[in-house]
Design a protein around this motif. Structure first.
Motif, short mmCIF file in Angstrom:
data_model
loop_
_atom_site.label_atom_id
_atom_site.label_comp_id
_atom_site.label_asym_id
_atom_site.label_seq_id
_atom_site.Cartn_x
_atom_site.Cartn_y
_atom_site.Cartn_z
N VAL A 208 0.84 -1.25 0.05
CA VAL A 208 -0.10 0.07 0.19
C VAL A 208 0.94 1.27 -0.16
O VAL A 208 1.95 1.50 1.01
CB VAL A 208 -0.77 0.13 1.36
N GLU A 209 0.69 2.17 -1.00
CA GLU A 209 1.37 3.29 -0.99
C GLU A 209 0.51 4.55 -1.00
O GLU A 209 -0.54 4.60 -1.78
CB GLU A 209 2.13 3.37 -2.17
N TYR A 210 0.77 5.64 0.00
CA TYR A 210 -0.35 6.50 0.08
C TYR A 210 0.53 7.87 0.56
O TYR A 210 1.12 7.82 1.61
CB TYR A 210 -1.29 6.24 0.98
N GLY A 211 0.53 8.99 -0.17
CA GLY A 211 1.08 10.21 0.32
C GLY A 211 2.63 9.98 0.65
O GLY A 211 3.14 10.38 1.67
N GLU A 213 3.90 7.34 1.65
CA GLU A 213 4.31 6.07 2.87
C GLU A 213 3.98 4.96 2.02
O GLU A 213 3.13 4.85 1.15
CB GLU A 213 3.44 6.33 3.93
N ARG A 214 4.86 4.00 2.27
CA ARG A 214 4.81 2.62 1.56
C ARG A 214 4.50 1.59 2.87
O ARG A 214 5.55 1.66 3.76
CB ARG A 214 5.96 2.23 0.87
#
Length: 224
Positions: A208-211, A213-214
């Protein structure tokens, strides 16, 4: 560790039909499930029967021979009885058979085909837990009752172990995770012998990658 609702046990689910070895009709047989040397489950499968009168008592009729019977909740104990307000479903399995409210209603009514061999019906008033190795529905009382666990452990509570997120019969919830190459064996669903498979290596990882962040979420094999 990042999963919000992990399964506390491994679901063992068997879909299909009970079929006697050799393909010859039988009145009763067993379906057995095992995972390696640490998990065992046995289901008793009996041909169609009804409650018939014998003197002052109702007793099961002689079972009718069968070549195959579905391993579904429709053939386990449950169903809907009739009362003055209409149909009254058995809360733990409204789709089954065998649930009656009085002796008059029970006479001629069908018994379940699938039973726990430790707890077979002997009287029409009996209320055994439904026995089926198939999928258990999210709705109804099956998930919120107090089922037995085959390994004798205390029943986990939904607040800490999330048992409600499992999909198998409580007796088919295996402690721990199956090991790679462990043999899963099912007897009684193929006429020409047991079904055997080996647990495959399972190394899937969700990323999961978001903003910026991984996050990597390792998966585990939680259903067979």
């Amino acid at each position: 560790e990042h999963t919000p609702y992990p399964k506390p046990r491994t679901d063992i689910i068997v879909l299909g039909f009970a079929r006697p070895p050799g393909g010859a009709p039988v009145t009763r047989m067993e379906v057995r499930v095992s995972v390696g040397d640490r998990f065992r489950y046995t289901l008793q499968v009996t041909g169609d029967r009804v409650w018939e009168r014998r003197g002052d008592d109702l007793v099961p009729s002689a079972p009718i021979p069968f070549l195959q019977l579905p391993l579904s909740l429709e053939r386990a104990f449950g169903g809907a009885a009739t009362c003055e307000w209409g149909a009254l479903p058995y809360p733990h399995n409204p789709m089954g058979r065998g649930f009656c409210l009085d002796e008059q209603q029970a006479e001629g009514a069908p018994l379940p085909n699938l039973e726990d061999p430790r707890d077979p019906l002997t009287k029409w008033q009996d209320r055994p837990p439904p026995a089926s190795p198939g999928l258990y529905p999210m709705e109804g009382g099956l998930r919120t009752g107090k089922p037995r666990l085959s390994d004798g452990d205390p029943r986990p509570t939904p607040s800490d172990d999330h048992l409600l997120h499992c999909w198998a019969h409580p007796d088919l919830m295996m402690s721990g995770v199956p090991e790679v190459d462990e043999v899963v064996r099912v007897e009684g669903i193929l006429a020409d012998g047991p079904l055997e498979v080996r647990v495959p290596a399972y190394e899937a990882v969700a990323v999961v990658e978001y903003g910026g962040e991984r996050l990597e979420l390792p998966s585990k094999l939680d259903t067979i």
